[in-house]
Design a protein around this motif. Structure first.
Motif, PDB file in Angstrom:
ATOM      1  N   THR A  46      11.408  37.903 -62.977  1.00  0.00           N
ATOM      2  CA  THR A  46      10.658  39.044 -62.475  1.00  0.00           C
ATOM      3  C   THR A  46      10.897  40.252 -63.367  1.00  0.00           C
ATOM      4  O   THR A  46      11.851  40.296 -64.151  1.00  0.00           O
ATOM      5  CB  THR A  46      11.090  39.423 -61.044  1.00  0.00           C
ATOM      6  N   ALA A  47      10.019  41.245 -63.236  1.00  0.00           N
ATOM      7  CA  ALA A  47      10.274  42.518 -63.906  1.00  0.00           C
ATOM      8  C   ALA A  47      11.482  43.182 -63.251  1.00  0.00           C
ATOM      9  O   ALA A  47      11.779  42.947 -62.085  1.00  0.00           O
ATOM     10  CB  ALA A  47       9.048  43.417 -63.804  1.00  0.00           C
ATOM     11  N   GLY A  48      12.185  44.002 -64.020  1.00  0.00           N
ATOM     12  CA  GLY A  48      13.339  44.698 -63.463  1.00  0.00           C
ATOM     13  C   GLY A  48      14.391  44.947 -64.513  1.00  0.00           C
ATOM     14  O   GLY A  48      14.150  44.815 -65.719  1.00  0.00           O
ATOM     15  N   THR A  49      15.566  45.311 -64.048  1.00  0.00           N
ATOM     16  CA  THR A  49      16.692  45.609 -64.923  1.00  0.00           C
ATOM     17  C   THR A  49      17.711  44.484 -64.852  1.00  0.00           C
ATOM     18  O   THR A  49      18.067  44.023 -63.764  1.00  0.00           O
ATOM     19  CB  THR A  49      17.350  46.940 -64.518  1.00  0.00           C
ATOM     20  N   TYR A  50      18.186  44.045 -66.007  1.00  0.00           N
ATOM     21  CA  TYR A  50      19.149  42.958 -66.093  1.00  0.00           C
ATOM     22  C   TYR A  50      20.341  43.389 -66.943  1.00  0.00           C
ATOM     23  O   TYR A  50      20.193  44.149 -67.907  1.00  0.00           O
ATOM     24  CB  TYR A  50      18.520  41.717 -66.736  1.00  0.00           C
ATOM     25  N   SER A  51      21.505  42.885 -66.585  1.00  0.00           N
ATOM     26  CA  SER A  51      22.693  43.051 -67.421  1.00  0.00           C
ATOM     27  C   SER A  51      22.947  41.741 -68.144  1.00  0.00           C
ATOM     28  O   SER A  51      22.989  40.675 -67.515  1.00  0.00           O
ATOM     29  CB  SER A  51      23.912  43.424 -66.572  1.00  0.00           C
ATOM     30  N   LEU A  52      23.117  41.818 -69.461  1.00  0.00           N
ATOM     31  CA  LEU A  52      23.355  40.642 -70.290  1.00  0.00           C
ATOM     32  C   LEU A  52      24.777  40.678 -70.827  1.00  0.00           C
ATOM     33  O   LEU A  52      25.234  41.717 -71.326  1.00  0.00           O
ATOM     34  CB  LEU A  52      22.368  40.600 -71.463  1.00  0.00           C
ATOM     35  N   PHE A  53      25.456  39.547 -70.745  1.00  0.00           N
ATOM     36  CA  PHE A  53      26.836  39.435 -71.203  1.00  0.00           C
ATOM     37  C   PHE A  53      26.917  38.295 -72.215  1.00  0.00           C
ATOM     38  O   PHE A  53      26.730  37.128 -71.872  1.00  0.00           O
ATOM     39  CB  PHE A  53      27.784  39.169 -70.027  1.00  0.00           C
TER      40      PHE A  53
END
Length: 333
Positions: A276-283
């Motif tokens: 989905t559209a939105g904000t993600y944190s990538l590690f």
């Protein structure tokens, strides 16, 4: 004090206690840490098209209505069961849990994925303090690892594994409560560069919701490309993405398999589908010079392909995102 006055005082105290009790119940039902995210709508099957995870991972959604991994404590008859859900911050403790099987007993047989029987991700619900660790299992099926929660708050545990006899991996999630000082850590602003321990990692790509997006991480050290990355869990990099708000879990590896003794870098490319559209944190975990390090990014995903990650640019060290307490707890990779 008259009896009537005493009765009136007692009734007032009882009502006050009930009010406090109701307020406490509401407070515990609503997560005080996870920020509201209007983009985290329920995921429908049509939104999951193309959601594939490379290097042996499953399709990225469960059998229960297309739900993303990590949102449920139980799936396909398997349940993540922590020994306790209460811990103290700043104190080394034994993090223990079992995976209960369909027969109600702890699972003792697993199919190895990415060189491990089980991967454990630990992160606070504001997406700070990320850790990817590998506990050990005893004969009874109990997993354990020494661990220190570095701050108070609600923390999320993810167990990523494949039970023997099941043809896919599962990612189960549950929350634990950690007492101690709680200071919310806001998400860092989206950026294409992250610096740590003398390394600069840049990110390029155009993430689009519902479609496979190619993301490339490039590792430099001292201004020079790193061309001798070491294999880690069968690859030159390991990526976990968490959706802000509900902390839905996306677990991907690069398509390139890293054989022991091979060298990689400076680029590590992933094919990732954001549901989905939105904000993600990538590690991003990568291994170099015998140590595993984690680069962290915030990515905004849109639906029109116009949210290209800013082309890599050099940032002063003072602008590098910092996660309080992240390096205080051993990774345990």
């Amino acid at each position: 004090m008259s009896r009537a006055a005493a009765l009136r005082l007692g009734a007032f105290a009882g009502a006050l206690a009930l009010a406090f009790g109701a307020a406490f119940a509401i407070g515990t039902a609503v997560d005080p840490i996870a920020a509201a995210d209007t983009t985290s709508a329920p995921v429908h099957e049509e939104e999951m098209g193309g959601m594939e995870q490379s290097a042996g991972h499953g399709s990225g959604h469960s059998e229960s209505g297309g739900q993303l991994p990590g949102l449920a404590v139980s799936e396909a008859g398997y349940t993540l069961t922590p020994a306790t859900t209460f811990y103290r911050s700043g104190t080394k403790t034994e993090l223990r849990f079992t995976i209960q099987g369909p027969d109600g007993k702890p699972v003792t047989e697993y199919t190895e994925t990415h060189e491990k029987d089980l991967h454990l991700i630990v992160v606070r619900r504001d997406l700070s303090g990320f850790h990817h660790v590998h506990p050990t299992r005893d004969a009874s099926g109990t997993w354990s690892i020494p661990f220190t929660f570095t701050a108070g708050g609600t923390w999320r545990l993810y167990a990523d594994f494949q039970p023997a006899g099941l043809d896919r991996t599962l990612t189960l999630g549950t929350d634990v409560n950690v007492s101690g000082l709680y200071i919310p850590v806001p998400l860092s602003e989206p950026a294409s560069s992250y610096s740590l321990d003398g390394y600069d990692v840049t990110l390029a790509g155009t993430p689009v919701a519902g479609k496979e997006s190619e993301l490339t991480f490039t590792v430099n050290r001292g201004g020079k490309p790193v061309t001798d990355l070491q294999p880690y869990l069968g690859a030159f990099g390991h990526l976990v993405s968490l959706r802000s708000g509900d902390l839905a879990y996306l677990h991907n590896h690069p398509a390139e398999h890293a054989e022991p003794g091979r060298k990689g870098g400076p680029g590590i490319t992933f094919g990732t589908t954001f549901p989905t559209a939105g904000t993600y944190s990538l590690f991003l975990d990568f291994q170099h010079a015998g140590a595993v390090r984690t680069a962290e990014f915030t990515v905004t995903v849109g639906t029109d392909g116009k949210t290209a990650i800013v082309p890599p640019k050099e940032l002063p060290a003072t602008q590098a995102p910092v996660t309080p307490g992240h390096e205080e707890t051993p990774h345990g990779h």
